[in-house]
Design an enzyme around this catalytic site. Sequence first.
Site, PDB file in Angstrom:
ATOM      1  N   TYR A 276       0.846  -1.213   0.000  1.00 33.99           N
ATOM      2  CA  TYR A 276       0.000   0.000   0.000  1.00 33.99           C
ATOM      3  C   TYR A 276       0.878   1.258   0.000  1.00 33.99           C
ATOM      4  O   TYR A 276       0.566   2.247  -0.658  1.00 33.99           O
ATOM      5  CB  TYR A 276      -0.942   0.000   1.212  1.00 33.99           C
ATOM      6  CG  TYR A 276      -1.734   1.287   1.331  1.00 33.99           C
ATOM      7  CD1 TYR A 276      -2.584   1.700   0.303  1.00 33.99           C
ATOM      8  CD2 TYR A 276      -1.635   2.100   2.466  1.00 33.99           C
ATOM      9  CE1 TYR A 276      -3.311   2.883   0.401  1.00 33.99           C
ATOM     10  CE2 TYR A 276      -2.356   3.282   2.567  1.00 33.99           C
ATOM     11  CZ  TYR A 276      -3.191   3.667   1.533  1.00 33.99           C
ATOM     12  OH  TYR A 276      -3.904   4.843   1.635  1.00 33.99           O
TER      13      TYR A 276
ATOM     14  N   ARG B 150       1.509   6.743  -6.816  1.00 32.60           N
ATOM     15  CA  ARG B 150       0.360   7.632  -7.053  1.00 32.60           C
ATOM     16  C   ARG B 150       0.767   9.092  -6.850  1.00 32.60           C
ATOM     17  O   ARG B 150       0.442   9.957  -7.667  1.00 32.60           O
ATOM     18  CB  ARG B 150      -0.784   7.233  -6.108  1.00 32.60           C
ATOM     19  CG  ARG B 150      -1.988   8.138  -6.196  1.00 32.60           C
ATOM     20  CD  ARG B 150      -3.194   7.582  -5.462  1.00 32.60           C
ATOM     21  NE  ARG B 150      -2.969   7.288  -4.044  1.00 32.60           N
ATOM     22  CZ  ARG B 150      -3.938   6.956  -3.192  1.00 32.60           C
ATOM     23  NH1 ARG B 150      -5.185   6.855  -3.615  1.00 32.60           N
ATOM     24  NH2 ARG B 150      -3.667   6.691  -1.931  1.00 32.60           N
TER      25      ARG B 150
ATOM     26  N   TYR C   3      -0.989  13.314   5.938  1.00 33.82           N
ATOM     27  CA  TYR C   3      -0.614  12.315   6.951  1.00 33.82           C
ATOM     28  C   TYR C   3       0.890  12.403   7.214  1.00 33.82           C
ATOM     29  O   TYR C   3       1.675  12.590   6.277  1.00 33.82           O
ATOM     30  CB  TYR C   3      -0.915  10.893   6.448  1.00 33.82           C
ATOM     31  CG  TYR C   3      -2.346  10.411   6.581  1.00 33.82           C
ATOM     32  CD1 TYR C   3      -3.291  11.062   7.369  1.00 33.82           C
ATOM     33  CD2 TYR C   3      -2.748   9.252   5.906  1.00 33.82           C
ATOM     34  CE1 TYR C   3      -4.599  10.579   7.471  1.00 33.82           C
ATOM     35  CE2 TYR C   3      -4.046   8.769   6.006  1.00 33.82           C
ATOM     36  CZ  TYR C   3      -4.971   9.442   6.789  1.00 33.82           C
ATOM     37  OH  TYR C   3      -6.250   8.958   6.886  1.00 33.82           O
TER      38      TYR C   3
ATOM     39  N   ARG D 298     -11.794  13.492   1.739  1.00 30.92           N
ATOM     40  CA  ARG D 298     -12.761  12.663   2.488  1.00 30.92           C
ATOM     41  C   ARG D 298     -14.080  12.524   1.743  1.00 30.92           C
ATOM     42  O   ARG D 298     -14.856  11.606   2.011  1.00 30.92           O
ATOM     43  CB  ARG D 298     -12.999  13.258   3.873  1.00 30.92           C
ATOM     44  CG  ARG D 298     -11.744  13.393   4.709  1.00 30.92           C
ATOM     45  CD  ARG D 298     -11.070  12.055   4.969  1.00 30.92           C
ATOM     46  NE  ARG D 298      -9.786  12.223   5.645  1.00 30.92           N
ATOM     47  CZ  ARG D 298      -9.007  11.203   5.992  1.00 30.92           C
ATOM     48  NH1 ARG D 298      -9.367   9.953   5.712  1.00 30.92           N
ATOM     49  NH2 ARG D 298      -7.866  11.421   6.586  1.00 30.92           N
TER      50      ARG D 298
ATOM     51  N   GLU E  42     -14.005  -0.600   7.095  1.00 24.94           N
ATOM     52  CA  GLU E  42     -13.951   0.662   6.353  1.00 24.94           C
ATOM     53  C   GLU E  42     -15.240   0.768   5.548  1.00 24.94           C
ATOM     54  O   GLU E  42     -15.731  -0.233   5.027  1.00 24.94           O
ATOM     55  CB  GLU E  42     -12.730   0.679   5.439  1.00 24.94           C
ATOM     56  CG  GLU E  42     -12.593   1.966   4.646  1.00 24.94           C
ATOM     57  CD  GLU E  42     -11.246   2.066   3.915  1.00 24.94           C
ATOM     58  OE1 GLU E  42     -10.196   1.853   4.564  1.00 24.94           O
ATOM     59  OE2 GLU E  42     -11.271   2.316   2.709  1.00 24.94           O
TER      60      GLU E  42
HETATM   61  C1  3EB Z   1      -7.854   6.424   5.726  1.00 26.88           C
HETATM   62  O1  3EB Z   1      -8.713   7.200   6.147  1.00 26.88           O
HETATM   63  C2  3EB Z   1      -8.306   5.039   5.419  1.00 26.88           C
HETATM   64  O2  3EB Z   1      -5.405   5.498  -0.211  1.00 26.88           O
HETATM   65  O3  3EB Z   1      -6.966   6.183  -1.563  1.00 26.88           O
HETATM   66  C3  3EB Z   1      -9.434   5.508   2.677  1.00 26.88           C
HETATM   67  C4  3EB Z   1      -9.794   6.022   1.430  1.00 26.88           C
HETATM   68  C5  3EB Z   1      -8.144   5.072   2.873  1.00 26.88           C
HETATM   69  C6  3EB Z   1      -8.871   6.103   0.403  1.00 26.88           C
HETATM   70  C7  3EB Z   1      -6.579   5.786  -0.456  1.00 26.88           C
HETATM   71  C8  3EB Z   1      -7.216   5.155   1.841  1.00 26.88           C
HETATM   72  C9  3EB Z   1      -7.570   5.664   0.616  1.00 26.88           C
HETATM   73  O4  3EB Z   1      -6.673   6.732   5.586  1.00 26.88           O
HETATM   74  C10 3EB Z   1      -7.729   4.493   4.190  1.00 26.88           C
END
Ligand code: 3EB
Length: 337
Positions: free
Chosen positions: A148, A155, A209, A222, A324
């Site tokens: 990942y 990406r 992050y 989001r 999720e």
């Molecule tokens: C998160 O909130 C959970 O890597 O595109 C959620 C939606 C998550 C999209 C992405 C990852 C992705 O980090 C993981």
Amino acid sequence: MNGLERMPSVRLLCTSGGRVAEVLAEHRGKVLGVISYSASEPDFSSGDLIHVWVELEVFGEESCHEIWVSENPVSVQRQDGFEYSSDGDFLFCRSLHGECMLQGLELGARSAYADLFDLLDRSGYPFLLRAWNYFPGINDAGRGIERYREFNVGRHEAFCQKGRLIEEGNVPAACAIGTRRGGLVICFLAGRNKGMAIENPRQVNAYRYPGKYGPKSPTFSRGMLVGDALLISGTASIVGSETMHPGDVMRQLEETLENLRTVGSMARQAGFVAEDFRGLCLNVYLRSREDFDSVRKRLEIEFGPHAKIFCMQAEICRTDLLVEIEAFWIPVGRKAA
Ligand code: 3EB
């Protein structure tokens, strides 16, 4: 009328396997694309449609299908190794990479995203609204780092390489989920016009992050408001940037619901209107099938009879996440009112 209603909007029909042929026939010529989730290859004929199969087990159903529908006639193109459809407002495309499993996820994600960005730019639908990312072994070791995390590096590089600034309004709603096997599957929904990105004040924006979650951050928002439709990204038990309640699926579910409510209320502040849960479709990814009954019962209490809820067994991008949920909330019935 609040303005959003006049923006072009997409429709989504979520259906279990038994009804898919009927729904496709009903919307013939107006289907942008179909995403099918099932453990075995779906057996309906998708004809000329843009169709992807996501190899995941759906609990309690043979399969489930997201059918993205336009209000206008759709044309389908197949050229330069791409398959895509468009309707004048939206473009839906897919990219399948089998080989990148040998080359590694970083290269696979980078070249898939770069090629898709080129397609969006040259076809005049430059705004990426929603991305779906699926590949096997998401939590496995890659070349030094978790797959990942490799995916995130590639990406991120594609965004930079194609001059797409990683900032609010430029990153799509998305999900990134581990499948059972197969290659890298990516779908994009893009627009001629920009959507309105929605972020969650309970959570750090994902593209910010901190480095402990990998060398490059995931590039998603989001949620995305597209006309009157709200597309909510994969949402989990994360507050700030930390996973909450490791090991406890029901507490993770409550935290996830709180995050979903927050995204919903941020969207309302941006003009989203929904009177009830009709037109709400949830894809619920569970790491363990043992959690299915209790999670489904809780979700039925939360969302009542109108929402469509499909639960699947899947690997999630952090090993400590057990659940999720992604959501598509496309209000029905208001335009006629
Ligand atoms: C998160 O909130 C959970 O890597 O595109 C959620 C939606 C998550 C999209 C992405 C990852 C992705 O980090 C993981």
